[in-house]
Design a protein around this motif. Structure first.
Motif, short mmCIF file in Angstrom:
data_model
loop_
_atom_site.label_atom_id
_atom_site.label_comp_id
_atom_site.label_asym_id
_atom_site.label_seq_id
_atom_site.Cartn_x
_atom_site.Cartn_y
_atom_site.Cartn_z
N UNK A 1 0.84 -1.20 0.00
CA UNK A 1 0.00 0.00 0.00
C UNK A 1 0.88 1.25 0.00
N UNK A 2 0.35 2.32 -0.57
CA UNK A 2 1.11 3.57 -0.64
C UNK A 2 1.53 4.03 0.76
N UNK A 3 0.62 3.95 1.72
CA UNK A 3 0.93 4.42 3.08
C UNK A 3 2.02 3.57 3.72
N UNK A 4 1.93 2.23 3.55
CA UNK A 4 2.92 1.35 4.16
C UNK A 4 4.29 1.55 3.52
N UNK A 5 4.33 1.70 2.21
CA UNK A 5 5.61 1.90 1.53
C UNK A 5 6.25 3.20 1.98
N UNK A 6 5.46 4.26 2.10
CA UNK A 6 6.02 5.53 2.57
C UNK A 6 6.53 5.42 4.01
N UNK A 7 5.84 4.67 4.83
CA UNK A 7 6.32 4.45 6.20
C UNK A 7 7.66 3.74 6.20
N UNK A 8 7.81 2.75 5.33
CA UNK A 8 9.06 1.99 5.29
C UNK A 8 10.20 2.82 4.71
N UNK A 9 9.88 3.71 3.78
CA UNK A 9 10.90 4.63 3.28
C UNK A 9 11.41 5.52 4.41
N UNK A 10 10.47 6.06 5.20
CA UNK A 10 10.86 6.92 6.32
C UNK A 10 11.64 6.14 7.37
N UNK A 11 11.22 4.89 7.63
CA UNK A 11 11.90 4.08 8.63
C UNK A 11 13.34 3.75 8.22
N UNK A 12 13.58 3.73 6.91
CA UNK A 12 14.93 3.49 6.41
C UNK A 12 15.79 4.75 6.43
#
Length: 460
Positions: free
Chosen positions: A78-89
């Motif tokens: 999902x767009x939201x989950x992918x953006x969260x994982x980008x930020x977490x990285x």
């Protein structure tokens, strides 16, 4: 289409559409974010066999996204989950180039696991001869077939061989292929076999299509060894004693292949060539049981070949041997080439359903060559496999991605959309994977990404 030549390195944008940032001279961002996909076929989870061949690990219910950083995949979902994982990285979204998938499908880059990419000349006259009843081996033994391509290839300059292969690679890229195996085999002498492999190595360095080179000196017995007693054995001796040392010293080929077929090279000759090849560190793949039962499948299982290709006429013992190898964790991928049977007018296709039911991993490839399969399109191959072999669209997609990657020894690096893997991706103008083989002969590629960089965009 601009093609792959002209000094474009991997990651440079090529193709018929609007050039990407690299081609325009803009700063290349280290990240890439694809958003707005309706479906993502991730193919995550490794080599597929048996019932798992039908599992494309498809994510639906968009809007979906895929994120890449430094040429590697970070996340898909999902767009939201992918953006969260980008930020977490620890990455800023400002450092990502953006692509709108427009409600389309995202898949891994396609892997063409069996091609004869480098050659000169064409053989349309033989195509017409076959329509009047001429057989494949009959044509070969009369000096046509592979031998006519050998004569044209020996006479061609390096520049001509490069130009022809670049054109074909451009078409492959435009059809979604980001990685391909490429064979020699149209030289049948030391000098030309080495020259073909050098062309393959140069094209791999140029990119963006990644190439895996296979040495196929035992593709046919050349004209100068025919017509005298012991000619085939003498040529096998040359392959082992002269060609293989030169190929190994060159260091481009990763695999050795043999056309193991009655009337060409028998299993004993194939085994001798393979024994010498393994001594030089080459891995094995084999043309097996294409025209008739030859024992090639059994030999592939016995010798631990990475792939057994064609397999249109395997024996029950051969199928059983491949199934046992897969069961004990030493799978030989059955790489099937349906366009070849179709173009030869045989309507006798490899028993894909029998392989899948037996737990044998199946891949599909074009067999791109000028005589028996003049096609560059893996989507077309998927269509033929679904119509003529009874594969489902999911099984066909598995066969041109993760299983194909394993068949060329790169399953740990590409063929699926998983964190850490190489960011090779295709965006398709279809909402789900079932429509990929459904649109017969239609190219639905929108964008191709190689190592996290846009390398092809179709003009709309």
């Amino acid at each position: 289409m601009s093609g792959i030549g002209g000094g474009a390195g991997r990651g440079a944008s090529t193709g018929s559409g609007e050039p990407g940032a690299a081609a325009r001279g803009a700063t290349v961002k280290p990240g890439l974010l694809i958003e707005g996909a309706a479906s993502i076929a991730t193919l995550s989870g490794g080599l597929r066999r048996g019932a798992a061949q039908a599992d494309a690990a498809e994510i639906g219910g968009g809007p979906l996204a895929v994120a890449c950083w430094g040429g590697r995949l970070i996340a898909a979902g999902s767009r939201a989950e992918v953006r969260r994982r980008v930020a977490a990285a620890g990455h800023s979204l400002d450092d990502f180039a953006r692509i709108d998938a427009g409600g389309g499908l995202v898949t891994p880059g396609l892997v063409d696991a069996h091609t004869h990419l480098v050659f000169a000349g064409t053989r349309e006259s033989e195509w017409q001869m076959r329509s009047h009843g001429a057989g494949y081996l009959e044509t070969l033994h009369s000096g046509g077939g592979i031998l006519s391509t050998v004569a044209a290839t020996r006479a061609a300059s390096d520049a001509d061989l490069l130009a022809g292969a670049r054109r074909r690679l451009s078409e492959m890229l435009a059809n979604g292929t980001t990685t391909a195996e490429a064979k020699s085999g149209y030289g049948l002498d030391v000098a030309t076999e080495v020259r073909i492999l050098e062309v393959i190595g140069r094209l791999d360095r140029e990119g963006p299509v990644e190439l895996v080179a296979t040495y196929l000196g035992a593709h046919a017995v050349p004209a100068e060894f025919r017509g005298w007693t012991g000619g085939t054995e003498a040529y096998v001796a040359q392959v082992i004693g002269e060609q293989l040392p030169a190929v190994a010293g060159q260091g481009i080929a990763r695999f050795c292949d043999v056309f193991c077929e009655k009337g060409v090279f028998d299993t004993a000759q194939t085994a001798r060539i393979f024994d010498a090849a393994t001594g030089y560190g080459l891995r094995l793949r084999v043309h097996a049981d294409e025209l008739m039962t030859s024992g090639g499948a059994e030999l592939a299982a016995e010798l631990g070949c990475v792939s057994a290709d064609h397999l249109a006429a395997p024996s029950p013992a051969g199928v059983a041997a491949l199934a046992r190898a897969a069961e004990v964790g030493q799978p030989v991928v059955a790489t099937l080439l349906p366009a070849t049977s179709w173009f030869l007018g045989q309507h006798h296709f490899a028993p894909a359903r029998r392989f899948i039911d037996a737990g044998i991993p199946v891949a599909l490839a074009t067999d791109l060559n000028p005589g028996t399969s003049p096609t560059v399109s893996l989507p077309l191959i998927m269509s033929i496999a679904c119509v003529e072999m009874g594969l489902t669209p999911e099984e066909a997609l598995v066969a041109v991605t993760i299983n194909a990657a394993h068949s060329i020894g790169l399953g740990a690096e590409l063929g699926s959309i998983e964190p850490g893997k190489q960011a090779d991706l295709v965006i398709w103008d279809v909402p789900n994977l079932v429509q990929l083989p459904y649109w017969l002969g239609s190219n639905r590629v929108c964008t191709v990404v190689k190592r996290g960089r846009t390398v092809f965009e179709r003009a709309l």
